[in-house]
Design a protein around this motif. Structure first.
Motif, PDB file in Angstrom:
ATOM      1  N   SER A  63     -31.290  -0.408   7.305  1.00 27.07           N
ATOM      2  CA  SER A  63     -30.596   0.873   7.393  1.00 27.07           C
ATOM      3  C   SER A  63     -31.628   1.984   7.573  1.00 27.07           C
ATOM      4  CB  SER A  63     -29.769   1.115   6.125  1.00 27.07           C
ATOM      5  OG  SER A  63     -30.641   1.314   5.022  1.00 27.07           O
ATOM      6  N   LYS A  64     -31.183   3.118   8.039  1.00 26.85           N
ATOM      7  CA  LYS A  64     -32.112   4.238   8.250  1.00 26.85           C
ATOM      8  C   LYS A  64     -32.798   4.617   6.935  1.00 26.85           C
ATOM      9  CE  LYS A  64     -32.491   8.889  10.020  1.00 26.85           C
ATOM     10  NZ  LYS A  64     -31.851  10.045  10.600  1.00 26.85           N
ATOM     11  N   ARG A  65     -32.048   4.590   5.854  1.00 24.58           N
ATOM     12  CA  ARG A  65     -32.614   4.929   4.537  1.00 24.58           C
ATOM     13  C   ARG A  65     -33.701   3.939   4.135  1.00 24.58           C
ATOM     14  NH1 ARG A  65     -32.002   4.206  -0.914  1.00 24.58           N
ATOM     15  NH2 ARG A  65     -30.424   2.607  -0.827  1.00 24.58           N
ATOM     16  N   LYS A  66     -33.473   2.654   4.382  1.00 24.18           N
ATOM     17  CA  LYS A  66     -34.468   1.633   4.046  1.00 24.18           C
ATOM     18  C   LYS A  66     -35.694   1.741   4.957  1.00 24.18           C
ATOM     19  CE  LYS A  66     -32.445  -0.616   0.727  1.00 24.18           C
ATOM     20  NZ  LYS A  66     -32.962  -0.555  -0.624  1.00 24.18           N
ATOM     21  N   ARG A  67     -35.485   2.087   6.242  1.00 26.60           N
ATOM     22  CA  ARG A  67     -36.626   2.265   7.152  1.00 26.60           C
ATOM     23  C   ARG A  67     -37.509   3.415   6.698  1.00 26.60           C
ATOM     24  NH1 ARG A  67     -33.045   1.260  11.761  1.00 26.60           N
ATOM     25  NH2 ARG A  67     -32.993   3.500  12.084  1.00 26.60           N
ATOM     26  N   GLU A  68     -36.913   4.417   6.054  1.00 32.57           N
ATOM     27  CA  GLU A  68     -37.702   5.547   5.554  1.00 32.57           C
ATOM     28  C   GLU A  68     -38.576   5.155   4.365  1.00 32.57           C
ATOM     29  OE1 GLU A  68     -34.702   8.492   4.819  1.00 32.57           O
ATOM     30  OE2 GLU A  68     -34.578   9.060   6.936  1.00 32.57           O
TER      31      GLU A  68
ATOM     32  N   LYS B 288     -42.097   0.068   0.640  1.00 34.63           N
ATOM     33  CA  LYS B 288     -41.595   0.514  -0.667  1.00 34.63           C
ATOM     34  C   LYS B 288     -40.124   0.137  -0.859  1.00 34.63           C
ATOM     35  CE  LYS B 288     -45.262   2.786  -2.025  1.00 34.63           C
ATOM     36  NZ  LYS B 288     -46.016   2.463  -3.201  1.00 34.63           N
ATOM     37  N   SER B 289     -39.549  -0.568   0.110  1.00 37.70           N
ATOM     38  CA  SER B 289     -38.151  -0.978  -0.019  1.00 37.70           C
ATOM     39  C   SER B 289     -38.051  -2.223  -0.898  1.00 37.70           C
ATOM     40  CB  SER B 289     -37.552  -1.256   1.368  1.00 37.70           C
ATOM     41  OG  SER B 289     -37.977  -2.510   1.855  1.00 37.70           O
ATOM     42  N   ASP B 290     -36.831  -2.692  -1.115  1.00 36.16           N
ATOM     43  CA  ASP B 290     -36.629  -3.875  -1.945  1.00 36.16           C
ATOM     44  C   ASP B 290     -36.395  -5.130  -1.111  1.00 36.16           C
ATOM     45  OD1 ASP B 290     -34.179  -3.154  -0.946  1.00 36.16           O
ATOM     46  OD2 ASP B 290     -33.107  -3.296  -2.854  1.00 36.16           O
ATOM     47  N   LYS B 291     -36.751  -5.078   0.169  1.00 34.01           N
ATOM     48  CA  LYS B 291     -36.527  -6.214   1.073  1.00 34.01           C
ATOM     49  C   LYS B 291     -37.830  -6.658   1.724  1.00 34.01           C
ATOM     50  CE  LYS B 291     -31.810  -5.004   2.250  1.00 34.01           C
ATOM     51  NZ  LYS B 291     -31.159  -5.999   1.440  1.00 34.01           N
ATOM     52  N   ASP B 292     -37.916  -7.953   2.045  1.00 33.39           N
ATOM     53  CA  ASP B 292     -39.001  -8.449   2.875  1.00 33.39           C
ATOM     54  C   ASP B 292     -38.709  -7.969   4.299  1.00 33.39           C
ATOM     55  OD1 ASP B 292     -40.107  -9.829   0.754  1.00 33.39           O
ATOM     56  OD2 ASP B 292     -39.257 -11.757   1.322  1.00 33.39           O
TER      57      ASP B 292
ATOM     58  N   GLU C  18     -43.829  -7.891   2.155  1.00 37.15           N
ATOM     59  CA  GLU C  18     -42.973  -8.061   0.981  1.00 37.15           C
ATOM     60  C   GLU C  18     -42.732  -6.718   0.295  1.00 37.15           C
ATOM     61  OE1 GLU C  18     -45.061 -10.989  -1.295  1.00 37.15           O
ATOM     62  OE2 GLU C  18     -44.415 -12.617   0.032  1.00 37.15           O
ATOM     63  N   PRO C  19     -41.702  -6.623  -0.546  1.00 42.83           N
ATOM     64  CA  PRO C  19     -41.426  -5.376  -1.256  1.00 42.83           C
ATOM     65  C   PRO C  19     -42.622  -4.925  -2.098  1.00 42.83           C
ATOM     66  CG  PRO C  19     -39.591  -6.891  -1.497  1.00 42.83           C
ATOM     67  CD  PRO C  19     -40.703  -7.655  -0.837  1.00 42.83           C
ATOM     68  N   ASN C  20     -42.842  -3.631  -2.109  1.00 40.90           N
ATOM     69  CA  ASN C  20     -43.920  -3.016  -2.893  1.00 40.90           C
ATOM     70  C   ASN C  20     -45.294  -3.622  -2.596  1.00 40.90           C
ATOM     71  OD1 ASN C  20     -42.217  -1.160  -4.306  1.00 40.90           O
ATOM     72  ND2 ASN C  20     -41.435  -2.934  -5.403  1.00 40.90           N
ATOM     73  N   SER C  21     -45.539  -3.863  -1.329  1.00 42.06           N
ATOM     74  CA  SER C  21     -46.853  -4.374  -0.931  1.00 42.06           C
ATOM     75  C   SER C  21     -47.240  -3.743   0.400  1.00 42.06           C
ATOM     76  CB  SER C  21     -46.848  -5.897  -0.840  1.00 42.06           C
ATOM     77  OG  SER C  21     -45.998  -6.322   0.194  1.00 42.06           O
TER      78      SER C  21
END
Length: 143
Positions: free
Chosen positions: A41-46, A70-74, A105-108
């Motif tokens: 989603s646009k929010r996740k891409r940000e 910084k998202s919660d998805k790989d 990966e998330p937060n990496s």
């Protein structure tokens, strides 16, 4: 007594091999579950950040890229889909030097060395930018 020790050793070996095999399959499964960057989603891409750095090579420049997720998805990227475009020259399109794919990966963060190679200094002086796939997905302006 020796037979019992052999049996216990074999059981321990089977347990260790089984545990390591499941860990590898879990990691490869996570890589398969990664979401393509453009399907976020646009929010996740940000929540995914790009940092491009040029470095002087023998005759021209190379560009390294760091992706911070910084998202919660790989998130999966196909490195061959990164391009440099120039707003003043629609014929100018420089494709990435790499054809691999990378999962962040998330937060990496992941750094890709020599994403672009043999880039002339002239390119960095104009209104060019780093894009993913096409001109609709500007990631950063050239500096």
């Amino acid at each position: 007594m020796k037979k019992i020790a052999k049996v216990l050793s074999l059981l321990l070996l089977f347990v260790l091999v089984g545990c390591s095999a499941s860990k590898v399959s879990e990691e490869s499964n996570a890589k398969l579950q990664a979401v393509n960057y453009l399907k976020l989603s646009k929010r996740k891409r940000e929540e995914v950040y790009f940092n491009f750095r040029k470095s002087k090579s023998a005759y021209n420049y190379a560009v390294n890229m760091t992706i911070t997720n910084k998202s919660d998805k790989d998130v999966r990227f196909y490195l061959g889909k990164f391009i440099i475009l120039n707003a003043d020259d629609p014929d100018l399109e420089i494709s990435s030097s790499s054809n691999k794919d990378v999962v962040v990966e998330p937060n990496s963060r992941v750094t890709v060395h020599h994403l672009f190679e043999h880039i002339s200094q002239v390119i960095f002086n104009g209104p060019s930018g780093y894009y993913y796939l096409n001109s609709n997905h500007l990631l950063a302006n050239l500096k």
